[in-house]
Motif scaffolding. Structure first.
Motif, PDB file in Angstrom:
ATOM      1  N   PRO A   1       0.827  -1.207   0.000  1.00 27.58           N
ATOM      2  CA  PRO A   1       0.000   0.000   0.000  1.00 27.58           C
ATOM      3  C   PRO A   1       0.858   1.253   0.000  1.00 27.58           C
ATOM      4  O   PRO A   1       2.065   1.213   0.233  1.00 27.58           O
ATOM      5  N   GLU A   2       0.201   2.356  -0.272  1.00 26.96           N
ATOM      6  CA  GLU A   2       0.896   3.644  -0.383  1.00 26.96           C
ATOM      7  C   GLU A   2       1.638   3.983   0.906  1.00 26.96           C
ATOM      8  O   GLU A   2       1.110   3.884   2.003  1.00 26.96           O
TER       9      GLU A   2
ATOM     10  N   PHE B   1       2.261   2.989  -9.794  1.00 27.18           N
ATOM     11  CA  PHE B   1       0.898   2.671  -9.355  1.00 27.18           C
ATOM     12  C   PHE B   1       0.475   1.323  -9.903  1.00 27.18           C
ATOM     13  O   PHE B   1       0.664   1.014 -11.071  1.00 27.18           O
TER      14      PHE B   1
ATOM     15  N   THR C   1      -2.782  -0.598  -8.414  1.00 26.28           N
ATOM     16  CA  THR C   1      -4.243  -0.628  -8.410  1.00 26.28           C
ATOM     17  C   THR C   1      -4.751  -0.063  -7.091  1.00 26.28           C
ATOM     18  O   THR C   1      -3.989   0.130  -6.142  1.00 26.28           O
ATOM     19  N   GLU C   2      -6.043   0.208  -7.031  1.00 28.07           N
ATOM     20  CA  GLU C   2      -6.686   0.596  -5.768  1.00 28.07           C
ATOM     21  C   GLU C   2      -7.427  -0.613  -5.212  1.00 28.07           C
ATOM     22  O   GLU C   2      -8.151  -1.300  -5.934  1.00 28.07           O
TER      23      GLU C   2
ATOM     24  N   ARG D   1      -7.367   1.751  -0.750  1.00 28.09           N
ATOM     25  CA  ARG D   1      -5.939   2.011  -0.572  1.00 28.09           C
ATOM     26  C   ARG D   1      -5.230   1.787  -1.898  1.00 28.09           C
ATOM     27  O   ARG D   1      -5.401   0.751  -2.549  1.00 28.09           O
ATOM     28  N   ASP D   2      -4.420   2.776  -2.297  1.00 30.17           N
ATOM     29  CA  ASP D   2      -3.620   2.629  -3.500  1.00 30.17           C
ATOM     30  C   ASP D   2      -2.430   1.713  -3.221  1.00 30.17           C
ATOM     31  O   ASP D   2      -1.722   1.889  -2.223  1.00 30.17           O
TER      32      ASP D   2
ATOM     33  N   PHE E   1       1.207   0.033  -4.764  1.00 33.09           N
ATOM     34  CA  PHE E   1       2.275   0.417  -5.677  1.00 33.09           C
ATOM     35  C   PHE E   1       3.316  -0.696  -5.771  1.00 33.09           C
ATOM     36  O   PHE E   1       3.428  -1.546  -4.880  1.00 33.09           O
TER      37      PHE E   1
END
Length: 300
Positions: free
Chosen positions: A149-150, A161, A163-164, A267-268, A270
């Motif tokens: 997560p970010e 990036f 996905t969310e 939550r993005d 990466f």
């Protein structure tokens, strides 16, 4: 027509130098061998490729028209050779990936299985820990890639990036929310909360502040690993918000899960790697292959 790559190379080389002598030197052939290749190429193509002018080889109009196509053929061949070289290198490489532990036991296995079937000679190592640890592992060089997560990456880390991922609420099967299809954040004020990430807690505090939400003065249990948080929630010690992929384990921990709303929370995720470091061929191919697994990453 039976045109060979040696004929095409000879044609392009002579056209570039305007000289059979220099082309022969570059190709490590005799002048007569290069002349023969040019003659054969012209005969196969059915056109005259060169004419001599003041001691130099000048392209005919037909040769001028054919030259860009010949160069494209050689460029494509060089690209294929480079790809084959990368594949050979990749088969001798070890790829180390850092991922959150729960991601490693839910979503990642199918991705690794698909990758391993295509590239069985790549040795894979998964460094599984908490989401807060992923960046540190990449920063130290103990993993070439990190997935998570970010996080505040810092100038030495590059992120791509992925996905969310939706966040869902998990709780014991006999909880008062058991019959709910979704839960609003404002309904959580009286709930004991299980926290498993200091960074995520800070994220929630900002979320509550932006949306004028407050938790009641209830117990907050702090743990290090998400699996521990799931186990405690399943035993009725509180509720917690988890990425949707974690809900795949709801049955194992005696949990139910429902979407959160007002606001919905995602939550993005990466891919992380060291900035300035050239990714290995195995890492490059792995990053491209991740797209096939993105749908399952967001599944509940």
């Amino acid at each position: 027509m039976n045109i060979s790559l040696r004929q095409i190379r000879a044609f392009v080389c002579v056209a570039s130098h305007r000289s059979v002598t220099q082309a022969a030197r570059e190709m490590h052939l005799t002048q007569s061998a290069v002349s023969m290749l040019i003659q054969q190429f012209g005969e196969q193509a059915g056109v005259r490729l060169f004419e001599r002018s003041q001691g130099r080889m000048q392209l005919t109009p037909q040769g001028e028209e054919l030259l860009p196509q010949a160069r494209r053929v050689l460029a494509s061949l060089e690209q294929m050779e480079a790809s084959l070289h990368d594949m050979q290198r990749m088969h001798r490489e070890r790829l180390r990936i850092a991922v959150p532990q729960l991601l490693a036991c839910t979503w990642l296995p199918r991705v690794l299985d698909s990758f391993g079937q295509r590239y069985p000679e790549v040795a894979l190592t998964v460094v599984d820990g908490t989401a807060d640890e992923v960046l540190g592992v990449v920063r130290s060089g103990d993993a070439e890639l990190g997935i998570g997560p970010e996080r505040q990456a810092g100038p030495e880390i590059n992120r791509i990036f992925l996905t969310e991922v939706p966040m869902v609420l998990v709780f014991a099967q006999d909880h008062r929310f058991a019959q709910c299809r979704s839960v609003a954040w404002s309904d959580l004020g009286s709930e004991d909360w299980i926290a498993y990430s200091s960074e995520f807690n800070q994220y929630l505090e900002k979320l509550f502040e932006r949306n004028s939400l407050r938790f009641g003065e209830r117990t907050v249990t702090q743990v290090n690993h998400l699996t521990t948080a799931l186990a405690l929630a399943g035993n009725g010690m509180g509720v917690t918000a988890v990425p949707a992929y974690a809900a795949q384990l709801s049955g194992s921990f005696g949990l139910r899960h429902v979407p959160l709303h007002t606001p919905a929370l995602g939550r993005d995720f990466f891919i992380y790697h060291q900035k300035g470091a050239l990714l290995s061929p195995a890492a490059q191919v792995f990053c491209k292959s991740l797209s096939v697994g993105l749908q399952r990453l967001g599944e509940q």
